[in-house]
Design an enzyme around this catalytic site. Structure first.
Site, PDB file in Angstrom:
ATOM      1  N   GLY A 294       4.282   9.803  -1.722  1.00 24.24           N
ATOM      2  CA  GLY A 294       3.410   8.893  -2.386  1.00 24.24           C
ATOM      3  C   GLY A 294       3.414   7.541  -1.449  1.00 24.24           C
ATOM      4  N   ASP A 295       3.843   7.560  -0.423  1.00 25.28           N
ATOM      5  CA  ASP A 295       4.153   6.397   0.637  1.00 25.28           C
ATOM      6  C   ASP A 295       4.301   6.810   1.960  1.00 25.28           C
ATOM      7  OD1 ASP A 295       3.844   3.748   1.764  1.00 25.28           O
ATOM      8  OD2 ASP A 295       4.597   3.073  -0.292  1.00 25.28           O
ATOM      9  N   ASP A 296       4.447   6.061   2.974  1.00 25.53           N
ATOM     10  CA  ASP A 296       4.356   6.360   4.319  1.00 25.53           C
ATOM     11  C   ASP A 296       5.573   7.445   4.523  1.00 25.53           C
ATOM     12  OD1 ASP A 296       2.875   4.214   4.784  1.00 25.53           O
ATOM     13  OD2 ASP A 296       4.542   2.815   5.440  1.00 25.53           O
TER      14      ASP A 296
END
Ligand code: NAG
Ligand code: NAG
Ligand code: NAG
Ligand code: NAG
Length: 443
Positions: free
Chosen positions: A248-250
């Site tokens: 859900g992120d980098d």
């Protein structure tokens, strides 16, 4: 006449030993060796039960205690057989291999009530999410050397949804735990493991040297908050390769501390290699930042395949960060279905408190991005330096972005406060980047 077979043989031997070295794919397998440890113990020897319900905290902590205190020469393997081993967080120790057999799952308890706390990192001055202490990572290592986490693709499952829900409901008291964190450690190898549903960032080596992460799979839902894949932080000689990350992120974010705390601590990240990585995320594929106050330099990311992304390549910093981002090369990237292909920005990221110095300006210099092919890219790129600290030596070459509506709908670029060069970039970037005749990027 007599010499020629001998010469032929010499010639063949010469080439058979050198050609593979020239043509073989580069790997980081020599950076941290996979130890052959002869002392082996199993979690079941310590009363471990893999029924998915029994709490195995005591078994894991006692097994690690045994490895730490018996100190067998060559170190010890802690074997985790098939089964689901529920446990609270536990610490690792030096000279150990945590080996997860096929079908082995080490699962974090969702009873978060007495999850231990540790001090904030000096380079952050506070927890990343909330002031003060932070929850210890599920698997934790501090001041260690020669640690291997490997096996037959068993799973380390953070069961992060209880933490994500606390974040969503704003009921968190402290910063959420990472799935795996190594602090001040060296010779760390993580391979052939699946990481699932981390409460926060997945793998966080901080103040480390010689770290290899390869053949890993990292999974978390696209809407899970802050579940970064791998974040090398104030660390040197980190090699990440042959992995799949969907979170859900980098996917990978290289960092080095936060504003005045990171500047004071002054420990850069350098010598970071990322290669043969595939993944997807609503945020960035390859990121540097935004916490870069100790400086980030000598990063090479290559052969990266990205699908359904927010941003393909994202270099981010802001006023007050100080530090530097220098000599970053990203090459051979395929990106499909992304909001932005490339973003290099001096206006991304918050501050730990109001004590930061707004005049601490980051230096961004020597960013090379080449051989990028993008399809279904909404906007090719955005490069916004700082007026008071323009980005320099930004070099783009052989980059092709296609729009959402077929191959002939090239989306636009936006640039400000940047200088550098461009060569065979389509659509053509900005007037700030001068047309380079030969495609070389002089740094
Ligand atoms: C590992 O050690 C064992 C026992 O000493 C030995 O039999 C085996 O050949 C070693 N393997 C490697 C790859 O060195
Ligand atoms: C684990 O390590 C942390 C930090 O090094 C320490 O504070 C904590 O007491 C350790 N926990 C256990 C159970 O040994
Ligand atoms: C684990 O999974 C990775 C990725 O699918 C694969 O490359 C690797 O060979 C697997 N390792 C083992 C020991 O099965
Ligand atoms: C730039 O970084 C690369 C690693 O990506 C390194 O090999 C090279 O030596 C660095 N260049 C300079 C001038 O430090």
């Amino acid at each position: 006449m007599l010499l020629s077979p001998f010469l032929t043989l010499t010639f063949l031997l010469f080439f058979s030993s050198y050609l593979p070295a020239i043509f073989s794919t580069p790997t980081c397998s020599n950076l941290v060796p996979l130890r052959n440890r002869t002392d082996r113990i199993s979690i079941t020897d310590f009363g471990g039960v893999g029924d998915g319900r029994t709490l195995n905290t005591k078994a894991f902590r006692e097994a690690v205690y045994r490895i730490e205190h018996l100190r067998r020469p060559g170190g010890t393997v802690l074997y985790v057989p098939r089964g689901v081993y529920l446990t609270e967080s536990f610490n690792l120790t030096s000279h150990m291999t945590l080996f997860l057999a096929a079908g082995a799952v080490i699962k974090a308890t969702q009873e978060t009530g007495h999850w231990p706390l540790i001090a904030p990192l000096p380079s952050y001055g506070r927890g990343r999410e909330l002031p003060g202490a932070r929850y210890i990572s599920f698997l934790h290592g501090d001041g260690l050397t020669d640690v291997v986490i490997t096996g037959e693709n068993g799973t380390i499952d953070g069961q992060g949804d209880v933490w994500w829900n606390m974040w969503r409901k704003k009921t968190l008291k402290y910063t959420r735990p990472h799935l795996v964190e190594f602090i001040n450690s060296q010779d760390i190898l993580i391979s052939d493991v699946i990481f699932k549903n981390s409460p926060f960032w997945n793998i966080h080596p901080v103040y480390c040297n010689n770290v290899v992460v390869r053949y890993v799979t990292i999974l978390a839902p696209p809407d899970s908050p802050n579940t970064d894949g791998i974040d090398p932080d104030s660390s040197s000689n980190v090699c990440i390769e042959d992995s799949y990350i969907s979170t859900g992120d980098d996917l990978v974010a290289v960092k080095s501390g936060w504003d005045e705390y990171g500047i004071a601590y002054g420990r850069p990240s350098s010598g970071i290699t990322i290669r043969r990585l595939t993944g997807s995320s609503p945020f960035a594929g390859i990121a540097v930042g935004s916490e870069t106050s100790g400086g980030v330099e000598n990063v090479l990311a290559e052969h990266i395949n990205l699908f359904n992304m927010g941003v393909g390549i994202h270099i981010k910093t802001t006023k007050g960060r100080g530090g530097f981002i220098k000599n970053i090369t990203v090459a051979h990237v395929y990106v499909e279905n992304a909001r932005q292909g490339i973003k290099i920005s001096g206006g991304v990221g918050g501050h730990p408190d109001d004590k930061y110095n707004p005049n601490a300006l980051p230096v961004v210099k020597g960013i090379t991005i080449r051989n990028v092919w993008g399809v279904k890219v909404k906007q090719a790129g955005l490069i916004n330096g700082l007026k008071s600290s323009p980005f320099t030596d930004v070099c783009l070459s052989v980059i092709n972005f296609h729009g959402m509506k077929g191959p002939r709908a090239p989306p636009n670029w936006q640039c400000s406060d940047v200088s550098g060069s461009a060569y065979q970039v389509n659509p053509w970037p900005c007037s700030q980047l001068s047309n380079q005749e030969h495609g070389s990027c002089a740094i």
